[in-house]
Scaffold this active site. Structure first.
Site, PDB file in Angstrom:
ATOM      1  N   ASP A 147       0.847  -1.190   0.000  1.00  0.00           N
ATOM      2  CA  ASP A 147       0.000   0.000   0.000  1.00  0.00           C
ATOM      3  C   ASP A 147       0.882   1.240   0.000  1.00  0.00           C
ATOM      4  O   ASP A 147       1.989   1.237   0.536  1.00  0.00           O
ATOM      5  CB  ASP A 147      -0.877   0.038   1.261  1.00  0.00           C
ATOM      6  CG  ASP A 147      -1.923  -1.063   1.260  1.00  0.00           C
ATOM      7  OD1 ASP A 147      -2.185  -1.632   0.196  1.00  0.00           O
ATOM      8  OD2 ASP A 147      -2.468  -1.343   2.349  1.00  0.00           O
ATOM      9  N   ARG A 148       0.344   2.312  -0.563  1.00  0.00           N
ATOM     10  CA  ARG A 148       1.119   3.556  -0.646  1.00  0.00           C
ATOM     11  C   ARG A 148       1.615   4.004   0.729  1.00  0.00           C
ATOM     12  O   ARG A 148       2.743   4.463   0.871  1.00  0.00           O
ATOM     13  CB  ARG A 148       0.245   4.655  -1.278  1.00  0.00           C
ATOM     14  CG  ARG A 148       0.996   5.933  -1.579  1.00  0.00           C
ATOM     15  CD  ARG A 148       0.089   6.905  -2.284  1.00  0.00           C
ATOM     16  NE  ARG A 148      -0.970   7.383  -1.426  1.00  0.00           N
ATOM     17  CZ  ARG A 148      -0.868   8.454  -0.643  1.00  0.00           C
ATOM     18  NH1 ARG A 148       0.259   9.139  -0.598  1.00  0.00           N
ATOM     19  NH2 ARG A 148      -1.877   8.841   0.103  1.00  0.00           N
TER      20      ARG A 148
END
Length: 500
Positions: A203-204
């Protein structure tokens, strides 16, 4: 003897000789067009995969300011083939119904400025009716959200692999509003590591071990281990409250609420998931927890922790008041999916923290209409897209100035909304795009950013997130496969004696 002709220019195809002409296949004959019929060239063959080259890395540059890595605004082409449902509809109708981030006046002005092209020919009349295989290109002035200035640490590099310690806030590859502020582009631009194959994603907002293969063979080999669930993954996080001392196993199924916004929840209709949790320490307020995901669902660790009543301390999605007084504990939300997404939007707008989510306000607000869309841009996935352009939208990435101006809680300074042809005509007659207002960075150097006369984003001043806002306390600590094991250091916030 005949004198040799000039050498072909780099990038040009050499004129075929007599033998080449004899062996070349005859060019397909064009069908005779009826009177007034418009010719559409056949679709070009696109290379599989995404390969970014020097010209892509050279589109713009970085500068650093206030602990943030920023991208200078740049011009970029969004490209897409005509969708099946667009056939027989006018370009104006498509913009009006599917690309409403901009008023129609913008698209008319963009056409007058030569920024809209159909089959590589300038579009002068938006009433033109689209046909199958029409190829659209829209040149936009692109702005990217800032990310942390923390460098990407290379843990391992050999003939087969590149393994890095990814900082929080960086997407792995181009998506949504991010292109240059991504791991792939930074590695290519600053470390000359190009044509890497993504093996897995983080995930970012998740930091930690991230692996890339240098060859397709290595990528396939590790992909097989992933499919066979032979890859062991270990994460560490800091959560609210006193997590149980004993091992906790969560097997609640997870359902995607919105692909575009990136929100999931526990639901019986979701996909099977399994995560094992072990507490490492507790400081009286928060706990450090080891996480061992046995499946690889989107946001699996974060959603399971929320369900257990111990969300990650600074999770910008799953530790928000929008989930209700219990913040989603036990799967109790008491909101429809649409109400939940709307509440998340309003909470982030009130905190002026939409950039922390990494998507535009239009993406968030249109999430209800396009709930099942799997493209973070807010438009449907194309059947075939140029791999150079990771997003198929003819236009996007611009905030709605009318909404911004009407919202007294926002700190953004928006100019008057451009919603008429006369407004945009005025802008078009101004001088060519020049440098933006100069900013002095931490080194004293001025950053010259191009200001575009049609770009709404150039007319809006936004609050930058602080470096602290761009860190989430979830870290990929270790990845182990059949013939490898890669580890990173324990982050500072996960140490037992760490204090906020």
């Amino acid at each position: 003897m005949a004198e040799p002709g000039p050498a072909p220019i780099a990038g040009e195809e050499e004129e075929p000789g007599p033998r080449d002409k004899e062996e070349a296949a005859p060019a397909p004959k064009k069908r005779r067009l009826a009177a007034g019929e418009r010719y559409v060239p056949p679709p070009r063959k696109l290379s599989t995969g995404v390969s970014f080259r020097a010209e892509h890395f050279a589109e713009t540059s970085y500068y650093f300011e206030g602990g943030l890595r920023k991208v200078r605004p740049y011009y970029f082409d969004f490209r897409t083939y005509c969708k099946g449902r667009w056939v027989g509809r006018s370009l104006l109708h498509v913009f009006n119904t599917e690309f409403r981030a901009q008023p129609l006046a913008y698209y008319r002005a963009a056409a007058r400025a030569g920024r809209l092209r159909l089959n590589e020919e300038p579009v002068r009349d938006l009433d033109i009716v689209l046909k199958n295989n029409d190829f659209l290109r829209n040149t936009v002035h692109r702005h990217e959200p800032p990310v942390t200035a923390q460098p990407i640490q290379i843990l391992v590099e050999n003939n087969e692999m590149v393994v890095v310690d990814k900082p929080s806030s960086l997407p792995v590859h181009p998506c949504g509003r991010f292109r240059h502020n991504t791991v792939i582009f930074i590695l290519g631009k600053e470390h000359n590591l190009k044509e890497l194959h993504t093996i897995h994603r983080l995930d970012r907002m998740t930091s930690g071990v991230l692996m890339f293969a240098k060859t397709i063979e290595v990528s396939k080999r590790i992909d097989e281990q992933v499919r066979e669930r032979q890859l062991e993954k270990e994460y560490v996080c800091r959560v609210l409250g006193e997590f149980p001392e004993h091992e906790v196993v969560c097997e609640e199924p997870i359902l995607v609420v919105s692909y575009k916004v990136g929100v999931c929840r526990v639901d019986p209709k979701g996909k099977f998931c399994k995560t094992i949790f072990q507490r490492l320490s507790y400081n009286g307020q928060t706990s450090v927890v080891r996480c061992l995901p046995r499946t690889g669902r989107t946001h699996q660790i974060r959603v399971h922790l929320q369900y257990l009543g111990h969300p990650i301390v600074n999770d910008p999605i799953y530790n928000m008041e929008a989930w209700g007084p219990h913040r989603g504990k036990g799967g109790k939300i008491d909101k429809t999916d649409e109400e939940l997404l709307k509440a998340l939007v309003e909470e982030h707008r009130s905190k002026q923290s939409l950039d922390v989510l990494g998507i535009s306000e239009e993406d968030l607000n249109s999430s209800v209409e396009n709930k099942d869309c799997g493209n973070s841009s807010g438009c449907p996935k194309p059947a075939q897209v140029d791999p150079v352009s990771e997003n198929s939208c003819p236009a996007k990435d611009t905030k709605d100035p009318e909404r911004d101006a009407q919202d007294p809680q926002r700190n953004d300074k928006a100019a008057c909304p451009l919603n008429s042809d006369s407004d945009l005509e005025t802008l078009e007659t101004k001088k060519e795009p020049g440098p933006c207002e100069n900013r002095d960075g931490p080194t004293g150097e001025e950053s010259s950013e191009e200001k575009d006369p049609l770009c709404m984003e150039c007319r809006i001043s936004r609050r930058d997130p602080s470096p602290r806002e761009l860190v989430m306390y979830l870290h990929a600590l270790r990845y182990k496969g059949a013939e490898f094991e890669y580890c990173s250091k324990m982050p500072q916030w996960a140490l037992e004696d760490w204090e906020e």
